[in-house]
Scaffold this active site. Structure first.
Site, PDB file in Angstrom:
ATOM      1  N   LYS A  57       0.831  -1.213   0.000  1.00 54.89           N
ATOM      2  CA  LYS A  57       0.000   0.000   0.000  1.00 54.89           C
ATOM      3  C   LYS A  57       0.863   1.261   0.000  1.00 54.89           C
ATOM      4  O   LYS A  57       0.532   2.235  -0.679  1.00 54.89           O
ATOM      5  CB  LYS A  57      -0.927   0.025   1.221  1.00 54.89           C
ATOM      6  CG  LYS A  57      -1.832  -1.187   1.355  1.00 54.89           C
ATOM      7  CD  LYS A  57      -2.744  -1.414   0.169  1.00 54.89           C
ATOM      8  CE  LYS A  57      -3.042  -2.875  -0.003  1.00 54.89           C
ATOM      9  NZ  LYS A  57      -2.959  -3.371  -1.362  1.00 54.89           N
ATOM     10  N   GLU A 104      -3.346   7.394   7.405  1.00 53.65           N
ATOM     11  CA  GLU A 104      -4.092   8.190   6.428  1.00 53.65           C
ATOM     12  C   GLU A 104      -5.130   9.015   7.158  1.00 53.65           C
ATOM     13  O   GLU A 104      -5.665   8.583   8.182  1.00 53.65           O
ATOM     14  CB  GLU A 104      -4.860   7.269   5.454  1.00 53.65           C
ATOM     15  CG  GLU A 104      -4.040   6.663   4.361  1.00 53.65           C
ATOM     16  CD  GLU A 104      -4.879   5.777   3.441  1.00 53.65           C
ATOM     17  OE1 GLU A 104      -6.116   5.715   3.612  1.00 53.65           O
ATOM     18  OE2 GLU A 104      -4.288   5.149   2.564  1.00 53.65           O
ATOM     19  N   HIS A 159     -16.294  -5.511   4.481  1.00 52.37           N
ATOM     20  CA  HIS A 159     -15.296  -5.308   3.421  1.00 52.37           C
ATOM     21  C   HIS A 159     -15.446  -6.289   2.262  1.00 52.37           C
ATOM     22  O   HIS A 159     -14.529  -6.469   1.471  1.00 52.37           O
ATOM     23  CB  HIS A 159     -13.875  -5.335   3.996  1.00 52.37           C
ATOM     24  CG  HIS A 159     -13.673  -4.311   5.077  1.00 52.37           C
ATOM     25  ND1 HIS A 159     -13.869  -2.971   4.865  1.00 52.37           N
ATOM     26  CD2 HIS A 159     -13.330  -4.432   6.381  1.00 52.37           C
ATOM     27  CE1 HIS A 159     -13.658  -2.305   5.990  1.00 52.37           C
ATOM     28  NE2 HIS A 159     -13.334  -3.172   6.935  1.00 52.37           N
ATOM     29  N   ARG A 193      -5.666  -7.428 -11.161  1.00 51.89           N
ATOM     30  CA  ARG A 193      -6.317  -8.640 -11.665  1.00 51.89           C
ATOM     31  C   ARG A 193      -7.639  -8.264 -12.322  1.00 51.89           C
ATOM     32  O   ARG A 193      -8.091  -7.122 -12.222  1.00 51.89           O
ATOM     33  CB  ARG A 193      -6.623  -9.577 -10.489  1.00 51.89           C
ATOM     34  CG  ARG A 193      -7.533  -8.904  -9.461  1.00 51.89           C
ATOM     35  CD  ARG A 193      -8.092  -9.830  -8.417  1.00 51.89           C
ATOM     36  NE  ARG A 193      -9.166  -9.185  -7.669  1.00 51.89           N
ATOM     37  CZ  ARG A 193      -8.979  -8.430  -6.594  1.00 51.89           C
ATOM     38  NH1 ARG A 193      -7.765  -8.215  -6.118  1.00 51.89           N
ATOM     39  NH2 ARG A 193     -10.015  -7.871  -5.990  1.00 51.89           N
TER      40      ARG A 193
HETATM   41  C1  MV4 Z   1     -10.529   4.177   4.338  1.00 50.93           C
HETATM   42  C2  MV4 Z   1     -11.754   4.691   4.766  1.00 50.93           C
HETATM   43  C3  MV4 Z   1     -11.796   6.007   5.134  1.00 50.93           C
HETATM   44  N1  MV4 Z   1     -10.665   6.767   5.093  1.00 50.93           N
HETATM   45  N2  MV4 Z   1      -9.446   4.963   4.311  1.00 50.93           N
HETATM   46  C4  MV4 Z   1     -11.902  -0.374   3.893  1.00 50.93           C
HETATM   47  C5  MV4 Z   1     -11.302  -1.465   3.098  1.00 50.93           C
HETATM   48  C6  MV4 Z   1     -10.078  -0.931   2.452  1.00 50.93           C
HETATM   49  N3  MV4 Z   1     -10.123  -1.225   1.063  1.00 50.93           N
HETATM   50  C7  MV4 Z   1     -10.088   0.531   2.749  1.00 50.93           C
HETATM   51  N4  MV4 Z   1     -11.204   0.814   3.545  1.00 50.93           N
HETATM   52  C8  MV4 Z   1     -11.460   2.076   3.967  1.00 50.93           C
HETATM   53  N5  MV4 Z   1     -10.397   2.911   3.940  1.00 50.93           N
HETATM   54  C9  MV4 Z   1      -9.522   6.221   4.690  1.00 50.93           C
HETATM   55  N6  MV4 Z   1      -8.424   6.978   4.663  1.00 50.93           N
HETATM   56  C10 MV4 Z   1     -12.872   3.854   4.782  1.00 50.93           C
HETATM   57  C11 MV4 Z   1     -12.710   2.530   4.396  1.00 50.93           C
HETATM   58  C12 MV4 Z   1     -13.898   1.733   4.473  1.00 50.93           C
HETATM   59  C13 MV4 Z   1     -14.501   1.235   3.326  1.00 50.93           C
HETATM   60  C14 MV4 Z   1     -13.988   1.494   2.069  1.00 50.93           C
HETATM   61  C15 MV4 Z   1     -14.593   0.992   0.956  1.00 50.93           C
HETATM   62  C16 MV4 Z   1     -15.749   0.245   1.080  1.00 50.93           C
HETATM   63  C17 MV4 Z   1     -16.275  -0.032   2.302  1.00 50.93           C
HETATM   64  C18 MV4 Z   1     -15.658   0.463   3.449  1.00 50.93           C
HETATM   65  C19 MV4 Z   1     -16.213   0.177   4.685  1.00 50.93           C
HETATM   66  C20 MV4 Z   1     -15.604   0.668   5.796  1.00 50.93           C
HETATM   67  C21 MV4 Z   1     -14.434   1.427   5.693  1.00 50.93           C
END
Ligand code: MV4
Length: 522
Positions: free
Chosen positions: A116, A200, A235, A293
């Site tokens: 990441k 972040e 997720h 992918r």
């Molecule tokens: C975040 C976020 C808010 N702010 N990063 C969740 C899985 C991973 N792919 C990243 N995720 C998140 N990162 C920052 N800086 C909120 C999430 C997140 C989320 C993102 C996409 C789809 C569903 C989610 C559910 C909870 C939190």
């Protein structure tokens, strides 16, 4: 062009890849575990090689056995599907070292985007917007506190080796930092064998919108627009659509441009996805991570753009130029996909393995079902229990929803519990129909639904009490009737016509009522 392709996967994606092979006149070769001897993907291919026991570490994750099978079959290329080894750079390298073609990006591109923090550096260098935060690992909670103060709370601690939400910690204030730092580090170490974490700024209730990109080995890179993937549970994506109800042509072009710049920066080839977090109110978007992918939800992009992404993956891997340019990408209508799982939606989505003893898959206008099982098949405990991806296309989002609702009602799976009833509720949900989608959707949906169910339960209880009261009154009335008129009726002279026998039955039934009344009062 290749003559044979080995498909290093199972289930619906192996079936999907086999279909693209057939379209191109290529012979598909399957691999299978002991649990998959009679699986649909095996029978869709021309040859099949067993690669080990049911547990995927002993079969679908065995690089040595898979390459061995490819050699034996004479396949020139390997398609990894998604999951399993699809984003494993060691596998891509091993395939190449065996003199075969890996249908996907280079091992180097996979490695650069796999970490990441490394991916964030790539995106920054490419000039794409990135979530404010660090690109170097944090060394102490004191350092994390200092950086968080600069960005402002809430912040998120994430594992460098992570993805998909594992090892992620939301930190709302400074006093939460020390313990959150320890937990995030420990979780990262346990889950990925790498304790490295970074920070972040947290985007509150973001949308998850991703851009499909495609690149050939001749320097052509295009984007195929976005997919809205905000509806997730733990997720895991639940529903995906193309386009996003939030996006207009301008936002699509800007996100697409950012995604293409990132792909160019790592000399990407093949199909890839750039994930963005989007702030609903401002439409500001930030690079989150890249998936190197083909993705589960690729059908919605195919339905709206008309391109066959798997066919394109194969031709590009064989060295051909992309069959289209950016100007050829035209988005038409709207597509929505449901991931239908063998899970019990009334029991916290617990996996519900078992035998599918009945299966009727929907069809008709605008419906596409990408399935991996058939009637009589066993959904095993060893793998992801997805039954199929049901997608609907319509000229408008409303038409797509109408067709999806019809298809979900038509879809019938017997013998095991599935998530179909859950989807039937979602496509009737007002917030969903309005397109108010963000990452808090599922939580709000369940809150609404449980409140509604409680209200229904209350109404049912009131109706039952009401019904009981009416019965009590009827019994009392019958008892009174018997007490005051019973003797006269019993002493009446029997007559042998129809009306008399009816009268006698009534007497009997009054006796029974009196008896019930006695019982009721005891
Ligand atoms: C975040 C976020 C808010 N702010 N990063 C969740 C899985 C991973 N792919 C990243 N995720 C998140 N990162 C920052 N800086 C909120 C999430 C997140 C989320 C993102 C996409 C789809 C569903 C989610 C559910 C909870 C939190």
């Amino acid at each position: 062009m290749f003559r044979k392709i080995l498909i290093a996967n199972r289930g619906e994606i192996a079936v999907r890849v086999a279909r693209a092979c057939r379209d191109l006149g290529i012979s598909p070769v399957a691999i299978f575990s002991e649990a998959d001897q009679t699986a649909l993907h095996v029978r869709m291919c021309d040859e099949a090689y067993e690669v080990g026991e049911a547990a995927s570490v002993e079969s679908y994750l065995r690089i040595d056995r898979i390459i061995d099978a490819a050699r034996k079959s004479g396949a020139e290329a390997i398609h990894p599907g998604y999951g399993f080894l699809a984003e494993n750079a060691d596998f891509a390298r091993a395939v190449q070292d065996a003199g075969l073609t890996f249908i996907g990006p280079s091992a180097e591109a996979m490695e650069l985007m796999g970490s990441k923090t490394s991916a964030r550096r790539v995106a920054i260098e490419a000039g794409a917007p990135v979530v404010p935060g660090t690109t170097e690992p944090l060394t102490s909670h004191a350092e994390a506190l200092e950086i968080a103060k600069r960005f402002g709370y809430p912040v998120m601690l994430k594992a460098s080796a992570g993805g998909g939400g594992k090892g992620m910690r939301l930190v709302k204030s400074a006093n939460e930092m020390p313990s959150a730092f320890e937990t995030a580090q420990a979780e990262a170490a346990a889950a990925f064998g790498n304790a490295e974490i970074y920070l972040e700024k947290a985007i509150e209730r973001p949308r998850h919108i991703e851009i499909q990109i495609f690149a050939d080995a001749r320097g052509n890179v295009v984007h195929l627009g976005e997919r809205e993937c905000s509806i997730q549970r733990r997720h895991q994506k639940v529903i995906e659509e193309c386009p996003s109800p939030l996006n207009d042509a301008d936002l699509r072009a800007r996100m697409g441009e950012g995604a293409v710049k990132i792909a160019r920066r790592v000399n990407y080839t093949g199909a890839g996805t750039i994930e963005f977090l989007v702030a609903d109110a401002t439409r500001d978007f930030y690079f989150l991570e890249m998936n190197t992918r083909l993705q589960v939800e690729h059908p919605v992009t195919e339905l709206v753009t008309g391109f066959d992404l798997v066919r394109e993956q194969i031709t590009v891997a064989a060295g051909a130029a992309l069959s289209f340019t950016q100007a050829d990408v035209i988005w038409r209508g709207h597509a929505i996909e449901c991931r239908v799982y063998a899970e019990d939606p009334d029991n916290n989505f617990l996996p519900a393995p078992g035998k599918i003893n009945h299966l009727r898959v929907p069809a008709g206008p605008g419906i596409r079902d990408d399935g991996g099982v058939e009637q009589g098949a066993e959904v095993s405990i060893y793998y992801d229990p997805m039954i199929s991806k049901l997608a609907a296309w319509g000229r408008t989002r409303a038409e797509a929803i109408d067709r999806l609702r019809r298809a979900l009602d038509e879809y019938s799976v017997g013998g095991i519990k599935t998530t179909l009833p859950f989807f039937r509720e979602i496509v009737r949900d007002a917030e969903f129909i309005e397109g108010r989608l963000d990452t808090g959707f599922i939580e709000r949906f369940f809150a609404r639904r449980n409140a509604e169910r409680e209200a229904h339960a209350d109404a049912d209880a009131a109706a039952r009490a009401d019904e009981q009261q009416r019965r009590d009154i009827a019994i009392i009335a019958a008892a009174l009737d018997y007490t005051f008129t019973g003797e006269r009726n019993l002493n009446a002279t029997p007559q042998h016509d129809a009306s008399t026998s009816f009268q006698q039955k009534r007497e009997e039934s009054r006796w029974r009522m009196a008896g019930r009344a006695a019982l009721h009062n005891s």
